[in-house]
Design an enzyme around this catalytic site. Structure first.
Site, PDB file in Angstrom:
ATOM      1  CB  ALA A  62      -0.771  -0.172   1.573  1.00 20.05           C
ATOM      2  CG  ASN A 111       6.313   8.133   3.357  1.00 17.27           C
ATOM      3  OD1 ASN A 111       4.705   8.183   4.150  1.00 17.27           O
ATOM      4  ND2 ASN A 111       6.318   6.309   3.697  1.00 17.27           N
ATOM      5  N   GLY A 114       1.046  11.512   5.148  1.00 18.74           N
ATOM      6  CA  GLY A 114       0.304  11.568   6.372  1.00 18.74           C
ATOM      7  C   GLY A 114      -1.399  11.277   5.923  1.00 18.74           C
ATOM      8  CG  PHE A 115      -3.161   8.187   6.959  1.00 17.49           C
ATOM      9  CD1 PHE A 115      -1.989   7.046   6.382  1.00 17.49           C
ATOM     10  CD2 PHE A 115      -3.975   7.608   7.825  1.00 17.49           C
ATOM     11  CE1 PHE A 115      -1.947   6.089   6.374  1.00 17.49           C
ATOM     12  CE2 PHE A 115      -3.487   6.874   8.246  1.00 17.49           C
ATOM     13  CZ  PHE A 115      -2.603   5.590   7.921  1.00 17.49           C
ATOM     14  CB  SER A 178       0.807   5.509   9.086  1.00 20.18           C
ATOM     15  OG  SER A 178       1.644   6.313   9.077  1.00 20.18           O
ATOM     16  CG  ASN A 180       4.246   9.562   8.230  1.00 21.54           C
ATOM     17  OD1 ASN A 180       5.094  10.154   8.782  1.00 21.54           O
ATOM     18  ND2 ASN A 180       4.868   8.966   6.774  1.00 21.54           N
ATOM     19  CB  THR A 181      -1.687   9.272  11.046  1.00 21.67           C
ATOM     20  OG1 THR A 181      -1.862   9.405   9.796  1.00 21.67           O
ATOM     21  CG2 THR A 181      -3.347  10.110  12.413  1.00 21.67           C
ATOM     22  CE  LYS A 220       2.458  -2.136   5.838  1.00 12.02           C
ATOM     23  NZ  LYS A 220       2.486  -1.599   4.154  1.00 12.02           N
ATOM     24  CG  ASN A 249       3.654   1.224   7.763  1.00  7.20           C
ATOM     25  OD1 ASN A 249       4.569   1.830   6.982  1.00  7.20           O
ATOM     26  ND2 ASN A 249       2.613   1.192   7.798  1.00  7.20           N
ATOM     27  N   GLY A 300      12.181  -3.200   2.724  1.00  7.13           N
ATOM     28  CA  GLY A 300      13.473  -3.054   2.256  1.00  7.13           C
ATOM     29  C   GLY A 300      14.225  -4.318   1.326  1.00  7.13           C
TER      30      GLY A 300
END
Length: 348
Positions: A62, A111, A114-115, A178, A180-181, A220, A249, A300
Protein backbone atom coordinates in the site's frame (compact mmCIF):
# COMPACT_ATOMS: atom_id res chain seq x y z
CA UNK A 1 17.79 -1.70 -19.77
CA UNK A 2 15.00 0.85 -20.28
CA UNK A 3 14.17 1.41 -16.60
CA UNK A 4 17.56 2.86 -15.48
CA UNK A 5 17.12 5.59 -18.10
CA UNK A 6 13.56 6.28 -16.98
CA UNK A 7 14.66 6.36 -13.34
CA UNK A 8 17.43 8.87 -14.12
CA UNK A 9 14.84 11.20 -15.64
CA UNK A 10 12.41 10.84 -12.74
CA UNK A 11 15.07 11.19 -10.06
CA UNK A 12 15.88 14.61 -11.48
CA UNK A 13 12.33 15.72 -10.56
CA UNK A 14 10.72 16.42 -7.19
CA UNK A 15 9.93 13.00 -5.67
CA UNK A 16 6.17 13.47 -5.25
CA UNK A 17 5.76 15.07 -8.68
CA UNK A 18 7.75 12.22 -10.26
CA UNK A 19 5.52 9.71 -8.46
CA UNK A 20 2.37 11.16 -10.04
CA UNK A 21 3.88 11.48 -13.53
CA UNK A 22 5.25 7.93 -13.38
CA UNK A 23 1.91 6.37 -12.46
CA UNK A 24 0.07 8.38 -15.12
CA UNK A 25 2.67 7.28 -17.68
CA UNK A 26 2.23 3.62 -16.74
CA UNK A 27 -1.54 3.90 -17.11
CA UNK A 28 -1.05 5.46 -20.56
CA UNK A 29 1.23 2.59 -21.64
CA UNK A 30 -1.29 0.05 -20.30
CA UNK A 31 -4.20 1.62 -22.20
CA UNK A 32 -2.05 1.75 -25.35
CA UNK A 33 -1.11 -1.93 -25.00
CA UNK A 34 2.57 -1.05 -24.60
CA UNK A 35 3.18 -2.05 -20.99
CA UNK A 36 5.34 -4.89 -22.30
CA UNK A 37 8.04 -2.28 -22.96
CA UNK A 38 8.51 -2.09 -19.18
CA UNK A 39 7.67 -5.57 -17.95
CA UNK A 40 8.33 -9.19 -18.84
CA UNK A 41 5.84 -11.92 -17.88
CA UNK A 42 6.30 -13.23 -14.34
CA UNK A 43 6.56 -16.99 -13.81
CA UNK A 44 3.39 -18.42 -12.25
CA UNK A 45 3.75 -19.87 -8.76
CA UNK A 46 0.28 -20.20 -7.19
CA UNK A 47 0.26 -19.80 -3.39
CA UNK A 48 -2.77 -20.30 -1.16
CA UNK A 49 -2.92 -17.93 1.82
CA UNK A 50 -5.94 -16.72 3.87
CA UNK A 51 -8.21 -18.84 1.67
CA UNK A 52 -7.11 -16.93 -1.45
CA UNK A 53 -5.05 -18.28 -4.34
CA UNK A 54 -2.32 -15.82 -5.33
CA UNK A 55 -0.87 -16.36 -8.85
CA UNK A 56 2.58 -15.56 -7.47
CA UNK A 57 3.79 -14.53 -3.99
CA UNK A 58 4.87 -10.94 -4.81
CA UNK A 59 2.51 -8.07 -4.10
CA UNK A 60 2.62 -4.30 -4.31
CA UNK A 61 2.51 -2.72 -0.85
CA UNK A 62 0.00 0.00 0.00
CA UNK A 63 0.97 3.62 -0.47
CA UNK A 64 2.02 3.63 -4.12
CA UNK A 65 -1.54 3.88 -5.45
CA UNK A 66 -3.44 5.43 -2.55
CA UNK A 67 -6.69 6.08 -4.43
CA UNK A 68 -6.74 3.02 -6.68
CA UNK A 69 -6.37 5.12 -9.83
CA UNK A 70 -3.76 2.89 -11.54
CA UNK A 71 -4.79 -0.66 -10.59
CA UNK A 72 -4.80 -2.14 -14.09
CA UNK A 73 -1.42 -0.65 -15.06
CA UNK A 74 0.24 -1.91 -11.87
CA UNK A 75 -1.36 -5.34 -12.24
CA UNK A 76 -0.01 -5.51 -15.79
CA UNK A 77 3.55 -5.42 -14.43
CA UNK A 78 3.14 -8.93 -13.05
CA UNK A 79 2.31 -8.48 -9.36
CA UNK A 80 0.54 -11.43 -7.79
CA UNK A 81 -1.63 -9.03 -5.83
CA UNK A 82 -2.10 -5.27 -5.44
CA UNK A 83 -2.78 -3.40 -2.21
CA UNK A 84 -4.20 0.11 -2.51
CA UNK A 85 -4.70 2.85 0.12
CA UNK A 86 -4.26 3.81 2.88
CA UNK A 87 -7.78 5.21 2.61
CA UNK A 88 -9.74 7.18 5.22
CA UNK A 89 -13.49 7.83 5.55
CA UNK A 90 -13.18 11.49 4.47
CA UNK A 91 -10.78 12.99 1.90
CA UNK A 92 -7.73 14.67 3.43
CA UNK A 93 -4.75 16.61 2.12
CA UNK A 94 -2.14 14.95 4.31
CA UNK A 95 0.91 16.77 5.63
CA UNK A 96 2.42 19.92 4.07
CA UNK A 97 4.78 19.50 1.09
CA UNK A 98 7.58 18.60 0.61
CA UNK A 99 6.86 15.28 2.31
CA UNK A 100 8.61 12.64 0.18
CA UNK A 101 12.41 12.37 0.08
CA UNK A 102 14.76 10.00 -1.75
CA UNK A 103 18.06 8.81 -0.27
CA UNK A 104 19.64 7.23 -3.39
CA UNK A 105 22.97 6.50 -1.72
CA UNK A 106 21.20 4.03 0.59
CA UNK A 107 18.28 3.05 -1.71
CA UNK A 108 15.98 4.56 0.89
CA UNK A 109 12.92 6.80 0.96
CA UNK A 110 11.54 8.92 3.79
CA UNK A 111 7.90 9.96 3.67
CA UNK A 112 5.61 11.94 5.92
CA UNK A 113 2.63 11.90 3.57
CA UNK A 114 0.03 11.65 6.35
CA UNK A 115 -2.60 9.47 4.66
CA UNK A 116 -3.27 11.97 1.84
CA UNK A 117 -6.17 10.46 -0.09
CA UNK A 118 -9.43 11.28 -1.87
CA UNK A 119 -11.62 9.40 0.63
CA UNK A 120 -13.13 5.93 0.60
CA UNK A 121 -16.01 6.73 -1.78
CA UNK A 122 -13.64 7.94 -4.53
CA UNK A 123 -11.44 4.86 -4.05
CA UNK A 124 -14.46 2.59 -4.52
CA UNK A 125 -15.44 4.45 -7.69
CA UNK A 126 -11.94 3.78 -9.06
CA UNK A 127 -11.95 0.12 -7.98
CA UNK A 128 -15.26 -0.50 -9.74
CA UNK A 129 -13.91 1.07 -12.94
CA UNK A 130 -10.84 -1.24 -12.97
CA UNK A 131 -10.69 -4.53 -14.89
CA UNK A 132 -8.23 -6.31 -12.57
CA UNK A 133 -10.78 -7.15 -9.83
CA UNK A 134 -13.36 -8.19 -12.44
CA UNK A 135 -10.83 -10.67 -13.87
CA UNK A 136 -10.33 -12.24 -10.45
CA UNK A 137 -7.20 -10.30 -9.49
CA UNK A 138 -6.44 -10.14 -5.79
CA UNK A 139 -6.93 -6.60 -4.51
CA UNK A 140 -6.18 -5.59 -0.94
CA UNK A 141 -7.63 -2.36 0.43
CA UNK A 142 -5.71 -0.69 3.25
CA UNK A 143 -7.80 1.36 5.72
CA UNK A 144 -6.89 4.03 8.28
CA UNK A 145 -8.28 6.90 10.34
CA UNK A 146 -8.63 10.58 9.48
CA UNK A 147 -6.09 12.86 11.16
CA UNK A 148 -8.88 15.00 12.67
CA UNK A 149 -10.66 12.03 14.27
CA UNK A 150 -9.83 11.88 18.01
CA UNK A 151 -7.94 8.73 19.07
CA UNK A 152 -10.83 7.64 21.30
CA UNK A 153 -13.02 7.54 18.16
CA UNK A 154 -10.39 5.85 15.93
CA UNK A 155 -12.30 2.56 15.79
CA UNK A 156 -15.28 4.37 14.25
CA UNK A 157 -13.18 5.40 11.23
CA UNK A 158 -11.88 1.85 10.71
CA UNK A 159 -15.42 0.45 10.97
CA UNK A 160 -16.77 3.00 8.45
CA UNK A 161 -14.07 2.01 5.96
CA UNK A 162 -14.52 -1.71 6.66
CA UNK A 163 -18.26 -1.46 5.97
CA UNK A 164 -17.72 0.42 2.71
CA UNK A 165 -14.86 -1.57 1.16
CA UNK A 166 -15.87 -5.05 2.33
CA UNK A 167 -17.67 -6.16 -0.82
CA UNK A 168 -15.01 -4.78 -3.21
CA UNK A 169 -11.86 -6.12 -1.51
CA UNK A 170 -10.16 -9.51 -1.75
CA UNK A 171 -8.70 -8.74 1.68
CA UNK A 172 -8.64 -5.69 3.96
CA UNK A 173 -5.60 -4.33 5.80
CA UNK A 174 -5.95 -2.38 9.04
CA UNK A 175 -3.11 0.15 9.17
CA UNK A 176 -2.26 1.13 12.77
CA UNK A 177 1.45 1.55 12.15
CA UNK A 178 2.03 4.66 10.04
CA UNK A 179 4.29 7.08 11.91
CA UNK A 180 2.77 10.04 10.07
CA UNK A 181 -0.65 10.27 11.75
CA UNK A 182 -0.31 11.62 15.29
CA UNK A 183 -0.54 8.92 17.99
CA UNK A 184 -1.71 6.26 15.51
CA UNK A 185 0.88 3.75 16.74
CA UNK A 186 -0.70 3.94 20.21
CA UNK A 187 -3.32 1.58 18.75
CA UNK A 188 -0.64 -1.17 18.72
CA UNK A 189 -0.59 -1.15 22.54
CA UNK A 190 -2.32 -3.82 24.64
CA UNK A 191 -5.78 -2.55 25.64
CA UNK A 192 -6.22 -0.27 22.63
CA UNK A 193 -5.24 -3.09 20.26
CA UNK A 194 -7.49 -5.61 22.00
CA UNK A 195 -10.48 -3.27 21.81
CA UNK A 196 -9.90 -2.37 18.14
CA UNK A 197 -9.39 -5.96 16.99
CA UNK A 198 -12.49 -7.12 18.89
CA UNK A 199 -14.67 -4.47 17.23
CA UNK A 200 -13.24 -5.16 13.77
CA UNK A 201 -13.64 -8.93 14.09
CA UNK A 202 -17.24 -8.61 15.26
CA UNK A 203 -18.04 -6.34 12.31
CA UNK A 204 -16.25 -8.67 9.87
CA UNK A 205 -18.46 -11.59 10.96
CA UNK A 206 -21.59 -9.45 10.59
CA UNK A 207 -20.51 -8.33 7.09
CA UNK A 208 -19.71 -11.92 6.08
CA UNK A 209 -23.30 -12.92 6.93
CA UNK A 210 -24.71 -9.83 5.23
CA UNK A 211 -22.75 -10.27 1.96
CA UNK A 212 -22.63 -14.07 1.93
CA UNK A 213 -18.85 -14.13 1.65
CA UNK A 214 -15.89 -13.99 4.01
CA UNK A 215 -13.26 -11.33 3.26
CA UNK A 216 -9.99 -11.85 5.19
CA UNK A 217 -8.55 -9.08 7.34
CA UNK A 218 -4.88 -8.37 8.08
CA UNK A 219 -3.14 -6.04 10.52
CA UNK A 220 -0.13 -3.94 9.43
CA UNK A 221 2.44 -3.41 12.18
CA UNK A 222 5.55 -1.27 12.70
CA UNK A 223 9.17 -2.44 12.72
CA UNK A 224 9.85 -0.35 15.84
CA UNK A 225 8.63 -2.95 18.34
CA UNK A 226 10.45 -4.66 21.19
CA UNK A 227 10.17 -8.40 21.91
CA UNK A 228 7.43 -7.93 24.53
CA UNK A 229 5.31 -5.89 22.10
CA UNK A 230 5.78 -8.47 19.33
CA UNK A 231 4.62 -11.26 21.64
CA UNK A 232 1.62 -9.21 22.79
CA UNK A 233 0.58 -8.44 19.20
CA UNK A 234 0.96 -12.12 18.24
CA UNK A 235 -1.24 -13.12 21.19
CA UNK A 236 -3.89 -10.56 20.20
CA UNK A 237 -3.88 -11.70 16.55
CA UNK A 238 -4.41 -15.31 17.64
CA UNK A 239 -7.02 -14.45 20.27
CA UNK A 240 -9.12 -12.44 17.81
CA UNK A 241 -8.57 -14.95 14.99
CA UNK A 242 -7.17 -12.37 12.58
CA UNK A 243 -6.53 -13.76 9.09
CA UNK A 244 -3.05 -12.33 8.53
CA UNK A 245 -0.45 -9.78 9.56
CA UNK A 246 1.76 -7.52 7.44
CA UNK A 247 5.27 -6.99 8.81
CA UNK A 248 6.28 -4.23 8.50
CA UNK A 249 5.56 -0.56 7.86
CA UNK A 250 8.25 2.15 7.75
CA UNK A 251 10.69 2.81 10.61
CA UNK A 252 11.46 5.88 12.72
CA UNK A 253 15.06 4.68 13.00
CA UNK A 254 17.72 6.46 10.97
CA UNK A 255 20.34 3.71 11.16
CA UNK A 256 22.49 3.84 8.05
CA UNK A 257 21.13 7.12 6.67
CA UNK A 258 21.74 9.66 9.45
CA UNK A 259 24.67 11.31 7.67
CA UNK A 260 23.23 11.25 4.16
CA UNK A 261 21.33 14.02 2.33
CA UNK A 262 17.64 13.89 3.42
CA UNK A 263 18.57 11.24 6.01
CA UNK A 264 17.29 13.25 8.95
CA UNK A 265 13.98 14.35 7.46
CA UNK A 266 10.96 13.64 9.67
CA UNK A 267 8.80 10.65 8.69
CA UNK A 268 8.99 6.93 8.08
CA UNK A 269 12.08 5.42 6.45
CA UNK A 270 11.59 2.63 3.89
CA UNK A 271 13.78 0.86 1.37
CA UNK A 272 17.06 -0.98 1.87
CA UNK A 273 17.90 0.54 5.30
CA UNK A 274 14.82 -1.06 6.92
CA UNK A 275 15.46 -4.61 5.64
CA UNK A 276 17.31 -6.05 8.67
CA UNK A 277 15.05 -4.41 11.27
CA UNK A 278 11.88 -5.43 9.42
CA UNK A 279 13.06 -9.01 8.87
CA UNK A 280 14.05 -9.35 12.53
CA UNK A 281 10.50 -8.38 13.59
CA UNK A 282 9.09 -10.79 11.01
CA UNK A 283 11.24 -13.66 12.30
CA UNK A 284 10.28 -13.04 15.94
CA UNK A 285 6.62 -12.61 15.05
CA UNK A 286 6.69 -15.88 13.11
CA UNK A 287 8.11 -17.66 16.14
CA UNK A 288 5.46 -16.17 18.42
CA UNK A 289 2.61 -17.03 16.03
CA UNK A 290 3.85 -20.61 15.50
CA UNK A 291 2.17 -20.85 12.09
CA UNK A 292 -1.31 -19.94 13.36
CA UNK A 293 -1.54 -16.62 11.44
CA UNK A 294 0.10 -16.12 8.02
CA UNK A 295 2.55 -13.24 7.57
CA UNK A 296 3.09 -10.97 4.57
CA UNK A 297 6.71 -9.81 4.66
CA UNK A 298 7.51 -6.29 3.47
CA UNK A 299 10.33 -3.88 4.17
CA UNK A 300 13.59 -3.20 2.38
CA UNK A 301 13.50 -5.77 -0.42
CA UNK A 302 15.73 -4.55 -3.25
CA UNK A 303 16.93 -7.94 -4.63
CA UNK A 304 15.29 -11.29 -5.31
CA UNK A 305 17.33 -13.09 -2.66
CA UNK A 306 15.91 -10.75 0.00
CA UNK A 307 12.39 -11.88 -0.90
CA UNK A 308 13.60 -15.45 -0.28
CA UNK A 309 15.02 -14.34 3.09
CA UNK A 310 11.59 -13.01 4.10
CA UNK A 311 10.00 -16.35 3.15
CA UNK A 312 12.66 -18.25 5.11
CA UNK A 313 12.04 -15.96 8.11
CA UNK A 314 8.38 -17.00 8.15
CA UNK A 315 6.48 -15.01 5.51
CA UNK A 316 3.96 -16.70 3.22
CA UNK A 317 3.89 -13.77 0.79
CA UNK A 318 6.02 -10.67 0.21
CA UNK A 319 5.36 -7.08 -0.85
CA UNK A 320 7.54 -4.34 -2.31
CA UNK A 321 7.28 -0.57 -2.68
CA UNK A 322 10.52 1.41 -2.32
CA UNK A 323 12.60 -1.37 -3.89
CA UNK A 324 10.28 -1.19 -6.90
CA UNK A 325 10.99 2.55 -7.24
CA UNK A 326 14.74 1.84 -7.32
CA UNK A 327 14.74 -1.49 -9.18
CA UNK A 328 11.79 -1.13 -11.54
CA UNK A 329 9.50 -3.83 -12.97
CA UNK A 330 12.32 -6.36 -13.47
CA UNK A 331 12.50 -6.73 -9.68
CA UNK A 332 8.99 -8.25 -9.58
CA UNK A 333 9.98 -11.29 -11.63
CA UNK A 334 13.29 -11.61 -9.78
CA UNK A 335 11.47 -11.58 -6.44
CA UNK A 336 8.81 -14.02 -7.65
CA UNK A 337 11.40 -16.56 -8.80
CA UNK A 338 13.41 -16.30 -5.57
CA UNK A 339 10.34 -16.41 -3.32
CA UNK A 340 8.88 -19.37 -5.24
CA UNK A 341 12.14 -21.29 -4.83
CA UNK A 342 12.15 -20.53 -1.08
CA UNK A 343 8.52 -21.70 -0.77
CA UNK A 344 9.39 -24.94 -2.55
CA UNK A 345 12.38 -25.51 -0.21
CA UNK A 346 10.18 -24.94 2.85
CA UNK A 347 7.54 -27.40 1.68
CA UNK A 348 10.03 -30.08 0.54
Amino acid sequence: MLYPLIRKFFFALDAEKAHGIGLTGMSFLESAGMLGLLAKPVTACPVEVMGLTFPNPVGLAAGLDKNGEHIDALAGLGFGFIEIGTITPRPQEGNPKPRLFRIPEAQGIINRMGFNNAGVDQLLFNVRAAQFPKRGGILGINIGKNATTPMEKAADDYLICLDKVYNDASYITVNISSPNTKNLRELQKDEALDDLLAQLKQRQQKLADQHGKYVPMTLKIAPDLDDTQITAIADALRRHRFDGVIATNTTLSRDGVENLPNGNETGGLSGAPVFLRSTDVLRKLSGALAGEVPIIGVGGITRGEQAATKIEAGASLVQVYSGFIYGGPALIGEMADAAAAAIRRKSA
